[in-house]
Write a protein that holds these residues in place. Structure first.
Motif, PDB file in Angstrom:
ATOM      1  N   UNK A 128      -1.193 -28.883  12.426  1.00 17.58           N
ATOM      2  CA  UNK A 128      -1.974 -29.059  13.499  1.00 17.58           C
ATOM      3  C   UNK A 128      -1.211 -29.110  14.505  1.00 17.58           C
ATOM      4  N   UNK A 129      -2.186 -28.963  15.979  1.00 19.92           N
ATOM      5  CA  UNK A 129      -1.502 -28.494  16.785  1.00 19.92           C
ATOM      6  C   UNK A 129      -0.535 -29.827  17.588  1.00 19.92           C
ATOM      7  N   UNK A 130      -1.448 -31.129  16.991  1.00 23.31           N
ATOM      8  CA  UNK A 130      -0.673 -31.862  17.535  1.00 23.31           C
ATOM      9  C   UNK A 130       0.254 -32.301  17.615  1.00 23.31           C
ATOM     10  N   UNK A 131       1.175 -31.720  16.157  1.00 22.74           N
ATOM     11  CA  UNK A 131       3.090 -31.930  16.389  1.00 22.74           C
ATOM     12  C   UNK A 131       3.308 -30.762  17.251  1.00 22.74           C
ATOM     13  N   UNK A 132       3.101 -30.357  17.708  1.00 26.94           N
ATOM     14  CA  UNK A 132       3.722 -30.093  18.888  1.00 26.94           C
ATOM     15  C   UNK A 132       4.363 -30.412  20.143  1.00 26.94           C
ATOM     16  N   UNK A 133       3.463 -31.619  20.379  1.00 27.92           N
ATOM     17  CA  UNK A 133       3.899 -32.864  21.554  1.00 27.92           C
ATOM     18  C   UNK A 133       4.755 -33.456  21.553  1.00 27.92           C
ATOM     19  N   UNK A 134       5.757 -34.106  21.976  1.00 30.45           N
ATOM     20  CA  UNK A 134       6.987 -34.497  21.883  1.00 30.45           C
ATOM     21  C   UNK A 134       6.279 -36.514  21.569  1.00 30.45           C
ATOM     22  N   UNK A 135       7.069 -37.052  20.581  1.00 33.56           N
ATOM     23  CA  UNK A 135       7.190 -39.348  20.320  1.00 33.56           C
ATOM     24  C   UNK A 135       8.630 -39.364  21.573  1.00 33.56           C
ATOM     25  N   UNK A 136       7.668 -39.745  22.863  1.00 35.99           N
ATOM     26  CA  UNK A 136       8.550 -40.185  24.267  1.00 35.99           C
ATOM     27  C   UNK A 136       9.047 -41.172  23.673  1.00 35.99           C
ATOM     28  N   UNK A 137       8.290 -42.140  23.529  1.00 45.06           N
ATOM     29  CA  UNK A 137       8.690 -43.640  23.215  1.00 45.06           C
ATOM     30  C   UNK A 137       8.503 -44.254  22.113  1.00 45.06           C
ATOM     31  N   UNK A 138       8.401 -45.198  21.401  1.00 42.50           N
ATOM     32  CA  UNK A 138       8.411 -45.934  20.465  1.00 42.50           C
ATOM     33  C   UNK A 138       7.249 -46.239  20.801  1.00 42.50           C
ATOM     34  N   UNK A 139       6.247 -46.614  21.542  1.00 39.93           N
ATOM     35  CA  UNK A 139       5.067 -46.888  21.753  1.00 39.93           C
ATOM     36  C   UNK A 139       4.461 -45.269  21.229  1.00 39.93           C
ATOM     37  N   UNK A 140       4.948 -44.664  21.372  1.00 35.94           N
ATOM     38  CA  UNK A 140       4.686 -43.011  20.388  1.00 35.94           C
ATOM     39  C   UNK A 140       4.225 -43.433  18.949  1.00 35.94           C
ATOM     40  N   UNK A 141       5.037 -43.636  18.561  1.00 34.18           N
ATOM     41  CA  UNK A 141       4.622 -43.395  16.748  1.00 34.18           C
ATOM     42  C   UNK A 141       4.221 -44.422  17.057  1.00 34.18           C
ATOM     43  N   UNK A 142       3.913 -46.037  17.327  1.00 40.06           N
ATOM     44  CA  UNK A 142       2.443 -46.559  17.231  1.00 40.06           C
ATOM     45  C   UNK A 142       1.659 -46.202  16.984  1.00 40.06           C
ATOM     46  N   UNK A 143       1.052 -45.363  18.686  1.00 35.34           N
ATOM     47  CA  UNK A 143      -0.161 -44.401  18.692  1.00 35.34           C
ATOM     48  C   UNK A 143      -0.363 -44.060  17.836  1.00 35.34           C
ATOM     49  N   UNK A 144       0.679 -42.660  17.513  1.00 37.29           N
ATOM     50  CA  UNK A 144       1.128 -41.655  15.732  1.00 37.29           C
ATOM     51  C   UNK A 144       0.391 -42.348  14.776  1.00 37.29           C
ATOM     52  N   UNK A 145       0.555 -43.781  14.204  1.00 38.62           N
ATOM     53  CA  UNK A 145       0.973 -43.875  12.993  1.00 38.62           C
ATOM     54  C   UNK A 145      -0.762 -44.028  13.096  1.00 38.62           C
ATOM     55  N   UNK A 146      -1.499 -44.617  14.185  1.00 39.86           N
ATOM     56  CA  UNK A 146      -2.803 -46.151  13.985  1.00 39.86           C
ATOM     57  C   UNK A 146      -3.793 -44.593  14.397  1.00 39.86           C
ATOM     58  N   UNK A 147      -4.054 -44.285  15.546  1.00 40.13           N
ATOM     59  CA  UNK A 147      -5.243 -42.721  15.383  1.00 40.13           C
ATOM     60  C   UNK A 147      -4.408 -41.647  15.543  1.00 40.13           C
ATOM     61  N   UNK A 148      -3.479 -40.328  14.704  1.00 47.16           N
ATOM     62  CA  UNK A 148      -3.593 -39.961  14.328  1.00 47.16           C
ATOM     63  C   UNK A 148      -3.716 -39.708  13.619  1.00 47.16           C
ATOM     64  N   UNK A 149      -2.997 -41.177  12.660  1.00 48.12           N
ATOM     65  CA  UNK A 149      -3.231 -41.025  11.516  1.00 48.12           C
ATOM     66  C   UNK A 149      -4.981 -41.254  11.495  1.00 48.12           C
ATOM     67  N   UNK A 150      -5.652 -42.062  11.632  1.00 45.67           N
ATOM     68  CA  UNK A 150      -7.173 -41.981  11.021  1.00 45.67           C
ATOM     69  C   UNK A 150      -7.703 -40.830  11.540  1.00 45.67           C
ATOM     70  N   UNK A 151      -7.277 -40.753  12.386  1.00 44.92           N
ATOM     71  CA  UNK A 151      -8.319 -39.085  12.038  1.00 44.92           C
ATOM     72  C   UNK A 151      -7.854 -37.997  11.146  1.00 44.92           C
ATOM     73  N   UNK A 152      -6.735 -38.553  10.783  1.00 48.95           N
ATOM     74  CA  UNK A 152      -6.332 -37.776   9.647  1.00 48.95           C
ATOM     75  C   UNK A 152      -6.934 -37.962   8.602  1.00 48.95           C
ATOM     76  N   UNK A 153      -6.812 -39.139   8.539  1.00 47.03           N
ATOM     77  CA  UNK A 153      -7.749 -40.147   7.167  1.00 47.03           C
ATOM     78  C   UNK A 153      -8.977 -40.104   7.198  1.00 47.03           C
ATOM     79  N   UNK A 154     -10.409 -39.650   8.683  1.00 46.68           N
ATOM     80  CA  UNK A 154     -11.362 -39.641   8.130  1.00 46.68           C
ATOM     81  C   UNK A 154     -11.452 -37.448   7.965  1.00 46.68           C
ATOM     82  N   UNK A 155     -10.608 -36.818   8.433  1.00 46.04           N
ATOM     83  CA  UNK A 155     -10.435 -35.589   8.263  1.00 46.04           C
ATOM     84  C   UNK A 155     -10.375 -35.264   7.134  1.00 46.04           C
ATOM     85  N   UNK A 156      -9.891 -36.131   6.323  1.00 43.06           N
ATOM     86  CA  UNK A 156      -8.558 -36.113   4.787  1.00 43.06           C
ATOM     87  C   UNK A 156      -9.680 -36.578   3.601  1.00 43.06           C
TER      88      UNK A 156
END
Lengths: 331, 126
Positions: A128-156
């Protein structure tokens, strides 16, 4: 079933065939089974094209889980408190576990785990292309865990209505674990959104940087996608990229707005007449550029993966029994 | 771009010089099937498979992979190669082609009816 076979002997007559060249009787039986809502199991006859597409899809999914653990894993050592650190470790462990489940599901179709990892490291297989972007701050992990995982759940969740038994079973387990990720991610986001002005600013900054990759997450628009009528009939593909993207926007845009955050797209709105979300073009050229290797983190992701395989090799060799023989996992 | 991960920065990836050797067959060992008994009194059920070098490691990895969130009372691993299973073609033999109600409880639904008929034909003795 023994030996280092790429494909089991019974599959070889099937190998490389176009759908039109398949045995029409077997093909009709196969399609009727899917039509009836029955699942296909690894030992069933299946058209080559079905096998090939599923290997490609499940393998990519497995690689995405294992590479996807890297941007978040970066923050384990710098989690803001012990509970967050435990939660993030648990989430990252889940993601790596998902990769294991998915590799096994793909293996039942005849490609060995070593071949899949080799294809990942050589760049032949994608993730998945999204993981080629960096997690610059702690807030990035929050956005990933919420919105990227939300996307993954819809997909899965969509894919878990598919026809291939081992993949469906793996996805059911994965979705069940992802529901924790989503809750954890939402909690982290809400914590920052209701925090100090600096915390809010950090969260907004992360959303600004992740919005475009999130829009890319479900893949190119249907107008750019190849014809997939056959894959729909075989229940390999259950929704189009745009359908899943619309579902995501429907579910999460209101939640993002509720937090008082700004989505960095002035054209994002739900058209009251069509009921569809409209948005700016998320720069599909960038999507293709990054997927083809020219993203901010592509090199690092594969280097870290290669490092892990290479530095772990002596341990795996030391443990390996000389009598070991490869057997395709059963189901 | 340079890594944002301090662990990776410290490891100086530019100096790693990892050889680009492909994984050989069996590098990731062989496969085991995992069975899990959720509660005492229930049957153990197949939950999936995994790769391991030997049965003991398979059990350790199975615990990590299949029980880290939900409890169970026992966990089994079996080398996949040890399992013998039926084929798709043999599936038909499990569907009875002939009437087998003689071996099912549903085959004996009119017993009571027969008894009732009998009872009503004969007046009770006074």
């Amino acid at each position: 079933m023994y030996g280092n076979l790429v494909v089991r002997p019974e599959d070889i007559e099937n190998w490389g065939k176009k759908v039109e060249q398949e045995d029409p009787e077997k093909l009709a039986e196969f399609e009727a089974r899917i039509q009836r809502g029955e699942k296909i199991e690894p030992w069933d006859w299946m058209p080559f094209e079905y096998r090939r597409q599923l290997i490609r899809m499940i393998e990519q999914h497995a690689h995405s889980e294992i590479i996807g653990a890297l941007p978040e894993g970066t923050w384990i050592t710098r989690a803001p408190n012990f509970r967050r650190k435990l939660a993030l470790m648990a989430k990252v462990q889940d993601e790596v576990g998902h990769a294991q489940l998915l590799y096994s599901a793909a293996e039942t179709l005849g490609k060995t785990r070593e071949q899949m990892i080799n294809d990942l490291l050589s760049g032949k297989s994608k993730y998945s292309n999204i993981f080629n972007y960096p997690a610059k701050t702690w807030a990035d992990t929050a956005i990933i865990a919420w919105l990227v995982d939300a996307g993954a759940i819809i997909n899965q969740t969509t894919n878990s209505r598919g026809s291939y038994g081992p993949y469906v079973r793996a996805l059911e387990r994965i979705c069940w674990e992802e529901s924790f990720h989503l809750k954890y991610g939402y909690d982290s986001v809400v914590y920052l959104a209701t925090g100090t002005p600096q915390q809010r600013a950090m969260l907004q900054d992360a959303l600004n940087r992740w919005w475009r990759p999130i829009m890319h997450f479900f893949g190119p628009p249907d107008t750019q996608s190849v014809h997939t009528e056959k894959l729909v009939r075989w229940k390999v593909k259950l929704a189009t990229n745009d359908e899943m993207r619309q579902q995501f926007l429907d579910m999460y845009v209101p939640k993002i707005w509720e937090l008082g955050l700004t989505i960095p797209d002035p054209n994002l709105r739900k058209n009251p007449e069509t009921g569809k979300w409209e948005y700016s073009d998320p720069d599909w050229d960038e999507f293709w550029r990054v997927i083809n290797g020219d993203g901010p983190c592509n090199k690092e992701r594969l280097a870290v993966r290669r490092f892990a395989e290479e530095k772990g090799r002596w341990v795996r060799e030391a443990l390996r029994s000389p009598q070991a023989q490869y057997v395709t996992p059963l189901a | 771009m340079a890594s944002l991960d301090p662990r990776i920065q410290r490891a100086e990836p530019e100096l790693w010089q990892i050889p680009d050797t492909a994984l050989a067959p069996l590098d990731h060992w062989t496969t085991y099937e995992v069975f899990l008994q959720k509660t005492r009194g229930s049957h153990a059920q197949h939950v999936g498979s995994l790769h391991a070098p030997d049965p003991e490691m398979a059990l350790v990895l199975a615990k990590e992979q299949y029980t880290r969130r939900s409890p169970c009372v026992s966990l089994w691993v079996v080398p996949t190669a040890c399992i013998l299973k039926t084929t798709t073609e043999e599936e038909g033999m499990f569907h009875p082609a002939v009437d087998k109600t003689y071996r099912e409880p549903q085959g004996y639904l009119n017993t009571r009816e027969r008894l009732e008929k009998y009872r009503h034909r004969i007046p009770p003795s006074s």
